[in-house]
Write a protein that holds these residues in place. Structure first.
Motif, PDB file in Angstrom:
ATOM      1  N   GLY A 110      30.109  40.144  43.094  1.00 31.36           N
ATOM      2  CA  GLY A 110      30.070  40.331  44.546  1.00 31.36           C
ATOM      3  C   GLY A 110      31.120  39.532  45.288  1.00 31.36           C
ATOM      4  O   GLY A 110      31.348  39.745  46.466  1.00 31.36           O
ATOM      5  N   SER A 111      31.795  38.592  44.587  1.00 34.63           N
ATOM      6  CA  SER A 111      32.856  37.804  45.211  1.00 34.63           C
ATOM      7  C   SER A 111      34.216  38.411  44.884  1.00 34.63           C
ATOM      8  O   SER A 111      34.334  39.280  44.014  1.00 34.63           O
ATOM      9  N   SER A 112      35.241  37.932  45.556  1.00 37.39           N
ATOM     10  CA  SER A 112      36.587  38.441  45.314  1.00 37.39           C
ATOM     11  C   SER A 112      37.598  37.330  45.550  1.00 37.39           C
ATOM     12  O   SER A 112      37.329  36.360  46.264  1.00 37.39           O
ATOM     13  N   GLU A 113      38.768  37.461  44.933  1.00 43.38           N
ATOM     14  CA  GLU A 113      39.884  36.553  45.166  1.00 43.38           C
ATOM     15  C   GLU A 113      41.180  37.251  44.759  1.00 43.38           C
ATOM     16  O   GLU A 113      41.167  38.205  43.973  1.00 43.38           O
ATOM     17  N   THR A 114      42.292  36.775  45.273  1.00 45.15           N
ATOM     18  CA  THR A 114      43.568  37.376  44.930  1.00 45.15           C
ATOM     19  C   THR A 114      43.937  37.038  43.481  1.00 45.15           C
ATOM     20  O   THR A 114      43.426  36.066  42.914  1.00 45.15           O
ATOM     21  N   THR A 115      44.818  37.831  42.922  1.00 43.74           N
ATOM     22  CA  THR A 115      45.288  37.563  41.555  1.00 43.74           C
ATOM     23  C   THR A 115      45.953  36.200  41.485  1.00 43.74           C
ATOM     24  O   THR A 115      45.776  35.455  40.511  1.00 43.74           O
ATOM     25  N   LEU A 116      46.711  35.844  42.518  1.00 42.67           N
ATOM     26  CA  LEU A 116      47.372  34.541  42.553  1.00 42.67           C
ATOM     27  C   LEU A 116      46.357  33.409  42.530  1.00 42.67           C
ATOM     28  O   LEU A 116      46.522  32.415  41.800  1.00 42.67           O
ATOM     29  N   ASP A 117      45.287  33.540  43.307  1.00 35.33           N
ATOM     30  CA  ASP A 117      44.260  32.494  43.330  1.00 35.33           C
ATOM     31  C   ASP A 117      43.572  32.368  41.969  1.00 35.33           C
ATOM     32  O   ASP A 117      43.271  31.261  41.513  1.00 35.33           O
ATOM     33  N   ALA A 118      43.329  33.511  41.319  1.00 34.69           N
ATOM     34  CA  ALA A 118      42.685  33.474  40.005  1.00 34.69           C
ATOM     35  C   ALA A 118      43.594  32.813  38.973  1.00 34.69           C
ATOM     36  O   ALA A 118      43.145  31.992  38.165  1.00 34.69           O
ATOM     37  N   VAL A 119      44.884  33.156  39.002  1.00 37.09           N
ATOM     38  CA  VAL A 119      45.850  32.546  38.081  1.00 37.09           C
ATOM     39  C   VAL A 119      45.909  31.036  38.301  1.00 37.09           C
ATOM     40  O   VAL A 119      45.889  30.253  37.342  1.00 37.09           O
ATOM     41  N   THR A 120      45.961  30.622  39.540  1.00 34.73           N
ATOM     42  CA  THR A 120      46.042  29.199  39.874  1.00 34.73           C
ATOM     43  C   THR A 120      44.777  28.457  39.452  1.00 34.73           C
ATOM     44  O   THR A 120      44.836  27.375  38.865  1.00 34.73           O
ATOM     45  N   ARG A 121      43.642  29.056  39.736  1.00 38.09           N
ATOM     46  CA  ARG A 121      42.364  28.398  39.438  1.00 38.09           C
ATOM     47  C   ARG A 121      42.162  28.209  37.938  1.00 38.09           C
ATOM     48  O   ARG A 121      41.636  27.190  37.495  1.00 38.09           O
ATOM     49  N   TYR A 122      42.595  29.174  37.143  1.00 36.41           N
ATOM     50  CA  TYR A 122      42.413  29.102  35.694  1.00 36.41           C
ATOM     51  C   TYR A 122      43.585  28.435  34.971  1.00 36.41           C
ATOM     52  O   TYR A 122      43.500  28.161  33.778  1.00 36.41           O
ATOM     53  N   GLY A 123      44.694  28.215  35.677  1.00 33.48           N
ATOM     54  CA  GLY A 123      45.863  27.647  35.020  1.00 33.48           C
ATOM     55  C   GLY A 123      46.516  28.620  34.059  1.00 33.48           C
ATOM     56  O   GLY A 123      47.063  28.222  33.014  1.00 33.48           O
ATOM     57  N   ALA A 124      46.490  29.907  34.384  1.00 36.16           N
ATOM     58  CA  ALA A 124      47.078  30.938  33.531  1.00 36.16           C
ATOM     59  C   ALA A 124      48.588  30.996  33.735  1.00 36.16           C
ATOM     60  O   ALA A 124      49.111  30.562  34.760  1.00 36.16           O
TER      61      ALA A 124
END
Length: 357
Positions: free
Chosen positions: A163-177
């Motif tokens: 039910g939540s969402s985030e940008t691809t950039l935020d996901a990459v940053t948060r996971y350190g990908a």
């Protein structure tokens, strides 16, 4: 393995076991016992202390000579073993190199069709090569991915919550990908929550249950062997047979076994051109993500699905599936967004594919 003849295999086995066979035969027929028996005294022939000592000394000398000889033989067998082991290792290394050549040649050929990579990264988990696409009607990028381990790729929910969402950039940053690409479609409720469209899987588990194919929707993901799977499924058992590990849903299927699939009418015209994200594979199971630029949502920029089918056939793609596009299309590398989002800004998404070094 076609590069190793039967004679070579026999030689490898013979070299590997020869030292042990030799040692076994030697132990069976050679005795290193030292016959130090008690001295027998004859009452009629007295033996002096000096004679006793000399006899024992002779026996000990012989025992020492036998021990030295035994040590020498053992050392020779160990030297032979080390030599044969080194030969076997060299032969196996050469065989592995020969076996890898067809894959290397094939990889070189398909990479040549994409040109020279503009960025690349490699580790024990993954090999990534990024190429620029400069076609007459559209621009974009091709990300070639070789997954070497289960740690190389992950499908994640927005903020790790349904039910939540985030940008691809935020996901990459948060996971350190190292990189990231948008994944499946989504549906919004009247409370502002954003849910993954239909069937979504993470770590081999259904996020919100199984949804049968509806309006040509397609499951797109990887199985537990890190191979691309996808298609239309009417039942969960049908999908489960493919051992899915992760995946999301969108539409339509573009290529199957190298052949173009028919594109549903509504996807041919609404819009005809758009920013697109495609997930595909080569015959040796390496993945290719194609991301095309579209400057707005009017349908006048970007690529058509037919153009992408043609391009992927030219590149030697086997299977290809259309992921969410338009304002969802996003390609992130090293903390930077490479494509131009057609919304004018990054769109928060329900799911993203992330790549890890």
């Amino acid at each position: 393995m076609n590069v190793i003849s039967i004679q070579q295999i026999n030689r490898i086995l013979l070299l590997a076991i020869a030292p042990f066979l030799g040692m076994l035969i030697w132990l069976l027929f050679v005795s290193a016992n030292v016959p130090i028996n008690p001295l027998v005294h004859n009452a009629s022939t007295p033996i002096s202390f000096q004679q006793e000592t000399l006899t024992l000394d002779n026996l000990l000398t012989k025992a020492n000579t036998d021990a030295v000889q035994t040590k020498s033989i053992i050392q020779q067998y160990f030297q032979l073993y080390e030599k044969s082991s080194a030969e076997v290792a060299a032969m196996l290394q050469n065989a592995a190199a020969q076996a890898a050549k067809p894959g290397i040649i094939y990889d070189t050929r398909i990479t040549a069709k994409l040109g020279s990579p503009i960025r690349q990264a490699s580790s024990g988990n993954i090999d990534l090569k990024l190429f620029a696409l400069n076609e007459s009607n559209y621009k974009g990028y091709a990300l070639k991915v070789n997954l070497k381990s289960d740690k190389a790729i992950k499908l994640v929910l927005g903020k790790d919550k349904i039910g939540s969402s985030e940008t691809t950039l935020d996901a990459v940053t948060r996971y350190g990908a190292i990189a990231g690409v948008n994944a499946g479609g989504f549906a919004d409720d009247n409370k502002g929550k954003r849910y993954p469209l239909d069937t979504t899987m993470m770590n081999g588990k259904y996020v919100n249950g199984f949804f049968p194919t509806n309006n040509d929707t397609t499951f797109i993901g990887l199985n537990k062997d890190r191979k691309l799977i996808g298609g239309k499924f009417s039942s969960q058992s049908e999908l489960d047979k493919l051992n899915p590990l992760m995946g999301s849903t969108f539409v339509p299927v573009l290529l199957k076994n190298g052949n173009k699939m028919s594109i549903p009418y509504q996807w041919q015209s609404s819009p005809s051109r758009a920013a697109r994200t495609v997930m595909a594979n080569y015959k040796h199971d390496q993945l290719l993500f194609i991301v095309t630029d579209g400057y707005d949502e009017s349908g006048n920029s970007g690529a058509t699905l037919t153009e992408l089918q043609d391009k992927m056939q030219q590149l030697g793609i086997v299977d290809a599936y259309n992921l969410d596009g338009g304002g969802s299309t996003t390609l992130v590398w090293g903390g930077s967004v490479l494509n131009r989002p057609s919304d004018g800004k990054l769109r928060p998404l329900a799911t993203n594919f992330l790549f890890f070094k």
